[in-house]
Enzyme design. Structure first.
Site, short mmCIF file in Angstrom:
data_model
loop_
_atom_site.label_atom_id
_atom_site.label_comp_id
_atom_site.label_asym_id
_atom_site.label_seq_id
_atom_site.Cartn_x
_atom_site.Cartn_y
_atom_site.Cartn_z
N LEU A 46 0.86 -1.18 0.00
CA LEU A 46 0.00 0.00 0.00
C LEU A 46 0.90 1.23 0.00
O LEU A 46 1.93 1.26 0.68
CB LEU A 46 -0.89 0.02 1.25
CG LEU A 46 -2.20 -0.77 1.22
CD1 LEU A 46 -2.88 -0.69 2.58
CD2 LEU A 46 -3.14 -0.27 0.14
N ASP A 47 0.51 2.26 -0.74
CA ASP A 47 1.25 3.52 -0.72
C ASP A 47 1.30 4.05 0.71
O ASP A 47 0.38 3.79 1.50
CB ASP A 47 0.57 4.56 -1.61
CG ASP A 47 0.72 4.27 -3.09
OD1 ASP A 47 1.65 3.51 -3.44
OD2 ASP A 47 -0.09 4.78 -3.89
N PRO A 48 2.33 4.81 1.06
CA PRO A 48 2.45 5.33 2.43
C PRO A 48 1.20 6.07 2.92
O PRO A 48 0.81 5.93 4.08
CB PRO A 48 3.65 6.28 2.34
CG PRO A 48 4.51 5.66 1.29
CD PRO A 48 3.53 5.13 0.26
N ALA A 50 -1.88 5.61 1.91
CA ALA A 50 -3.08 4.77 1.84
C ALA A 50 -3.33 4.07 3.17
O ALA A 50 -2.40 3.85 3.96
CB ALA A 50 -2.93 3.74 0.74
#
Length: 303
Positions: A46-48, A50
């Site tokens: 997951l993106d930071p 998100a």
């Protein structure tokens, strides 16, 4: 002589409800520390910024990560219209803007082109590798990044809410390798108004749901406490999308040694990928052939 890795031989899945502002790798490190686990990994970055489901595999469960990575996943996210950014999210710099705003019907109509089997270009600020280097590193260094389109299966993409003219909340169910930021970018382009993601939450991933996940604060509270073990799900949960075949103790012994072992099958066909169990415990994953499972992954029975 290689150093022996310290930690507990513990296997299974711990579901984390990841907060914004931390990387997926940092979450895994936190879980490994809290459980004093010897080995851990996650199933799908997951993106930071998100939030939502980050399933952390422990010990032997790391061998089932590919089956969760390949499973369908659901996202809920907000798109802001009127501006494109270089990162395709709110963290980036605005590179184009527009005063146009789409209607609900225009959004719903445009979403049809993103359903089914599509080709998607990842964001320039992503972990995709170009000649061995991450795209985001090249982009940060000011290099011109060109990424090739790659296939993505989108099972469902719906307009869930319209808070105001500038924003829309979407819900998407997709397969492996999907970039929500690319959906927002491409939807904005299709509508002629630009767009980017403002927030993103992974609601579920395969068999794991955000609502059942532990927060990092709760993991901190239970760190090094046996009570945290009670939240670990069996490694077999990671195999729910594969057919289960039962085997005899003799068959299990052969499979654990990396050899074909006899299994009992009824609803599978020659060449199917399956997993074999003994007394409900996973023994191996492999290919079914004429009454035997030919193992590709073998699980060490800690007991």
């Amino acid at each position: 002589m290689a150093r022996k890795r310290k930690g507990r031989d513990i296997s299974g899945w711990l579901v984390v409800d990841k907060p914004a502002g931390i990387t997926s790798t940092s979450v895994v490190n936190k879980v490994r520390w809290a459980l004093q686990a010897k080995k851990a990994g996650h199933a799908g970055t997951l993106d930071p910024e998100a939030t939502g489901v980050l399933a952390v595999a422990l010990g032997e469960a790391t061998k089932t990560v590919p089956y969760i990575t390949d499973a369908l996943k659901a996202y809920r996210f907000e798109v802001r219209f009127g501006a494109a950014t270089n990162t395709d999210d709110a963290e980036g710099e605005v590179i184009a803007s527009s005063d146009a705003r789409p209607s609900d019907d225009e959004i719903k109509e445009a979403l049809h082109q993103f359903a089914g089997d599509i080709m998607q270009v990842p964001p320039k600020f992503s972990a995709v590798k170009i000649d061995g280097q991450r795209a985001y590193k090249l982009a940060r260094d000011g290099e011109d990044v060109t990424l090739a389109a790659r296939p993505l299966f989108v099972d469902e993409l719906l307009l869930a809410d319209r808070p105001d003219a500038d924003t829309a909340v979407l819900e998407m169910v997709c397969g492996k390798g999907g970039y929500v930021r690319s959906i927002a970018r491409d939807l904005g382009n299709a509508l002629g108004c630009h767009g980017h993601v403002t927030w993103l939450r992974r609601v579920w991933s395969g068999p794991f749901e955000a609502d059942e996940g532990l927060t990092l604060d709760r993991i901190d509270e239970l760190a090094h406490d046996p009570a945290l073990d009670a939240h670990i799900q069996p490694l077999e949960v990671g195999l729910t999308d594969l057919p289960e075949l039962r085997c005899t103790p003799e068959g299990a012994a052969k499979l654990r040694n990396g050899n074909p072992g006899m299994v009992f099958a009824s609803d599978v066909e020659y060449g199917d990928e399956c997993w074999a169990s003994l007394d409900g415990r996973a023994v191996a994953v492999g290919i079914y052939k004429a009454g035997e499972l030919h193992p590709s992954r073998v699980f060490v029975d800690a007991e």
